[in-house]
Design a protein around this motif. Structure first.
Motif, PDB file in Angstrom:
ATOM      1  N   PHE A 278      57.666  41.635  31.438  1.00  0.00           N
ATOM      2  CA  PHE A 278      57.045  42.476  32.626  1.00  0.00           C
ATOM      3  C   PHE A 278      57.855  41.678  33.429  1.00  0.00           C
ATOM      4  CE2 PHE A 278      53.469  41.527  30.056  1.00  0.00           C
ATOM      5  CZ  PHE A 278      53.458  43.401  29.476  1.00  0.00           C
ATOM      6  N   GLU A 279      59.242  41.398  33.465  1.00  0.00           N
ATOM      7  CA  GLU A 279      60.174  41.210  34.651  1.00  0.00           C
ATOM      8  C   GLU A 279      61.282  42.251  34.949  1.00  0.00           C
ATOM      9  OE1 GLU A 279      60.637  38.202  36.355  1.00  0.00           O
ATOM     10  OE2 GLU A 279      58.446  37.922  34.749  1.00  0.00           O
ATOM     11  N   SER A 280      61.382  43.397  33.684  1.00  0.00           N
ATOM     12  CA  SER A 280      61.908  44.560  34.476  1.00  0.00           C
ATOM     13  C   SER A 280      60.897  45.617  33.924  1.00  0.00           C
ATOM     14  CB  SER A 280      63.155  44.454  33.869  1.00  0.00           C
ATOM     15  OG  SER A 280      63.086  44.859  32.156  1.00  0.00           O
TER      16      SER A 280
ATOM     17  N   PHE B  53      51.603  42.058  34.280  1.00  0.00           N
ATOM     18  CA  PHE B  53      51.279  43.363  33.810  1.00  0.00           C
ATOM     19  C   PHE B  53      49.923  43.543  33.886  1.00  0.00           C
ATOM     20  CE2 PHE B  53      50.863  47.510  31.392  1.00  0.00           C
ATOM     21  CZ  PHE B  53      51.730  47.694  32.406  1.00  0.00           C
ATOM     22  N   GLY B  54      49.673  44.329  34.924  1.00  0.00           N
ATOM     23  CA  GLY B  54      48.156  44.280  35.538  1.00  0.00           C
ATOM     24  C   GLY B  54      46.928  45.163  36.014  1.00  0.00           C
ATOM     25  N   ASP B  55      46.122  45.785  35.486  1.00  0.00           N
ATOM     26  CA  ASP B  55      45.810  46.539  36.113  1.00  0.00           C
ATOM     27  C   ASP B  55      45.067  47.143  37.657  1.00  0.00           C
ATOM     28  OD1 ASP B  55      43.468  45.203  36.194  1.00  0.00           O
ATOM     29  OD2 ASP B  55      41.869  46.575  36.252  1.00  0.00           O
ATOM     30  N   SER B  56      45.581  45.829  38.511  1.00  0.00           N
ATOM     31  CA  SER B  56      45.409  46.592  39.873  1.00  0.00           C
ATOM     32  C   SER B  56      46.440  44.922  40.165  1.00  0.00           C
ATOM     33  CB  SER B  56      43.790  46.052  40.054  1.00  0.00           C
ATOM     34  OG  SER B  56      43.195  44.387  40.014  1.00  0.00           O
ATOM     35  N   PRO B  57      47.180  45.715  41.376  1.00  0.00           N
ATOM     36  CA  PRO B  57      47.845  44.807  42.259  1.00  0.00           C
ATOM     37  C   PRO B  57      47.179  43.889  43.112  1.00  0.00           C
ATOM     38  CG  PRO B  57      48.582  47.045  42.009  1.00  0.00           C
ATOM     39  CD  PRO B  57      47.827  47.538  41.188  1.00  0.00           C
TER      40      PRO B  57
END
Length: 140
Positions: A8-10, A35-39
């Motif tokens: 998930f770096e790019s 990587f997530g469902d909510s910033p």
């Protein structure tokens, strides 16, 4: 054979998402992104998901491995797998509550070995009005 990896770096471009799923900076395991469902906080009562497909042809003992941390605030997170294009799903993992430290997880995918199109779904079941930080995954 390593059919798929994502740190998930790019933006790998291999995820289909709903809701707020995306790369989150300054939140990864030993690196700068997860990587997530909510910033920030996910929206209550709105189920979201992230799905990708992998080719497990040639694998003898496939394993899904990733690190996670979460704060579901009473909601649930599920990892599900499908080999029929998403018509049917098998739940391989469920989480609820809060886990603030990163934990590595590993799940046996051998029931799907030799399948050429296996879908892996991270699903957040936001079944209440409580906002929370959500789900962060890294080093898949």
């Amino acid at each position: 054979v390593t059919p798929f990896t994502d740190d998930f770096e790019s933006d790998s471009g291999v995820w289909t998402v709903t809701g707020e799923w995306g790369r989150i900076t300054d939140a990864g395991v030993g690196d700068s992104t997860s990587f997530g469902d909510s910033p920030a906080d996910f929206t209550p009562n709105v189920d979201t998901w992230a799905v990708t497909g992998v080719d497990l042809t040639g694998t003898a003992w496939p394993v899904l491995a990733f690190s996670e941390r979460f704060d579901f605030g009473g909601h649930w997170g599920y990892v599900q797998v499908s080999s029929d294009g998403g018509a049917g799903w098998t739940k391989v993992y469920a989480a609820t509550g809060s886990q603030t430290e990163w934990v590595a997880r590993r799940f046996d995918l051998s029931p799907w070995r030799e399948q050429d199109q296996v879908l892996i779904l991270f699903f957040v079941d936001a079944n209440s009005g409580v906002a929370a930080d959500g789900w962060h995954i890294d080093n898949l």
